[in-house]
Design a protein around this motif. Structure first.
Motif, PDB file in Angstrom:
ATOM      1  N   ALA A 127       0.831  -1.209   0.000  1.00  0.00           N
ATOM      2  CA  ALA A 127       0.000   0.000   0.000  1.00  0.00           C
ATOM      3  C   ALA A 127       0.864   1.257   0.000  1.00  0.00           C
ATOM      4  CB  ALA A 127      -0.920   0.007   1.217  1.00  0.00           C
ATOM      5  N   SER A 128       0.450   2.230  -0.772  1.00  0.00           N
ATOM      6  CA  SER A 128       1.110   3.534  -0.760  1.00  0.00           C
ATOM      7  C   SER A 128       0.324   4.472   0.140  1.00  0.00           C
ATOM      8  CB  SER A 128       1.178   4.125  -2.168  1.00  0.00           C
ATOM      9  OG  SER A 128       1.652   5.457  -2.112  1.00  0.00           O
ATOM     10  N   ARG A 129       1.006   5.220   0.958  1.00  0.00           N
ATOM     11  CA  ARG A 129       0.345   6.158   1.871  1.00  0.00           C
ATOM     12  C   ARG A 129       0.639   7.609   1.538  1.00  0.00           C
ATOM     13  NH1 ARG A 129       2.553   1.942   4.662  1.00  0.00           N
ATOM     14  NH2 ARG A 129       1.001   0.428   5.366  1.00  0.00           N
ATOM     15  N   THR A 130       1.405   7.845   0.470  1.00  0.00           N
ATOM     16  CA  THR A 130       1.751   9.221   0.125  1.00  0.00           C
ATOM     17  C   THR A 130       1.460   9.550  -1.334  1.00  0.00           C
ATOM     18  OG1 THR A 130       4.051   8.542  -0.260  1.00  0.00           O
ATOM     19  CG2 THR A 130       3.515   9.444   1.913  1.00  0.00           C
ATOM     20  N   THR A 131       0.659   8.716  -1.995  1.00  0.00           N
ATOM     21  CA  THR A 131       0.223   8.999  -3.360  1.00  0.00           C
ATOM     22  C   THR A 131      -1.281   8.746  -3.439  1.00  0.00           C
ATOM     23  OG1 THR A 131       0.635   6.723  -4.108  1.00  0.00           O
ATOM     24  CG2 THR A 131       2.426   8.327  -4.393  1.00  0.00           C
ATOM     25  N   LEU A 132      -1.936   9.382  -4.402  1.00  0.00           N
ATOM     26  CA  LEU A 132      -3.352   9.089  -4.609  1.00  0.00           C
ATOM     27  C   LEU A 132      -3.511   7.651  -5.094  1.00  0.00           C
ATOM     28  CD1 LEU A 132      -6.316  10.036  -4.749  1.00  0.00           C
ATOM     29  CD2 LEU A 132      -5.850  10.820  -7.093  1.00  0.00           C
ATOM     30  N   TYR A 133      -2.589   7.188  -5.928  1.00  0.00           N
ATOM     31  CA  TYR A 133      -2.616   5.803  -6.386  1.00  0.00           C
ATOM     32  C   TYR A 133      -2.457   4.895  -5.169  1.00  0.00           C
ATOM     33  CZ  TYR A 133      -2.030   1.892  -9.560  1.00  0.00           C
ATOM     34  OH  TYR A 133      -2.211   0.709 -10.230  1.00  0.00           O
TER      35      TYR A 133
END
Length: 214
Positions: free
Chosen positions: A42-48
């Protein structure tokens, strides 16, 4: 190394497709889904929603977890979460309506809807902006937000009793540990430390992209 792992690492990182770092307000909005996003992909610093581009995974997750297979179903689910969500049931049981639980799900589904291609980037940001005023009116800190998220999740998970342990989501203790890490002031990778609660009430500004911290 497993074949699926090799395939994953061949995928481009999200920042390759979306190189512009989020502004402080954008990061704050994305961070509303941080309690849900504990998977290492999971990315927590991109909208994606993922660290690496995987549009199929977003589509499969929406279909498997929420039976969302079209843009219309996505919009309908978001509307339901924004209006009443699960907090209405919790309020009937406990007299408390944990908006944070619904808000985290709302942002998570929005991001995956964007990742799947069901909605555009502009539509995703509009959806996130729509929920901000209610969240800001309800909570005064990430701590308060975390407490209500955990309350909503606990009631939801308790309502799943009767299923096999393998079919249940992660134990509540796992969610609590994840929230403690997000709230830990020493955790420099936590999006809640990168975007403090009051940031959304202050003028927006650009921020540096911290490579490798998603």
């Amino acid at each position: 190394m497993a074949l699926w792992s090799l395939t994953r690492w061949r995928r481009p990182r999200a920042e390759r497709r979306y190189p512009d770092p989020l502004t402080m307000h954008q990061l704050w909005m994305v961070s509303l889904s941080a309690p849900v996003n504990w998977d290492r992909d999971a990315s927590r610093t991109t909208l994606y929603p993922f660290t690496r581009i995987d549009d199929d995974a977003a589509r499969q997750w929406l279909a498997g977890q929420w039976e969302i297979t079209s843009r219309e179903k996505l919009i309908g689910r978001l509307d339901g979460l924004a209006r009443t969500g699960y907090r209405a049931r919790v309020h009937r049981l406990l007299g408390v309506a944990p908006l944070a639980w619904d808000a985290a799900l709302y942002v998570d589904i929005t991001r995956r809807g964007f990742g799947s291609g069901m909605i555009s980037e502009a539509e995703a940001w509009t959806a996130l902006k729509n929920i901000v005023p209610t969240v800001v009116r309800t909570y005064a800190s990430w701590h308060e937000y975390a407490d209500h998220y955990l309350l909503g999740r606990k009631v939801w998970r308790d309502g799943l009793q009767g299923r096999s342990e393998a079919a249940l989501p992660a134990p509540h203790a796992v969610a609590e540990a994840h929230l403690r890490a997000l709230l830990d002031p020493a955790n420099r990778a936590s999006p809640w430390n990168l975007a403090p609660w009051d940031a959304i009430s202050n003028p927006d500004h650009a921020r540096r992209l911290q490579r490798g911290r998603t």
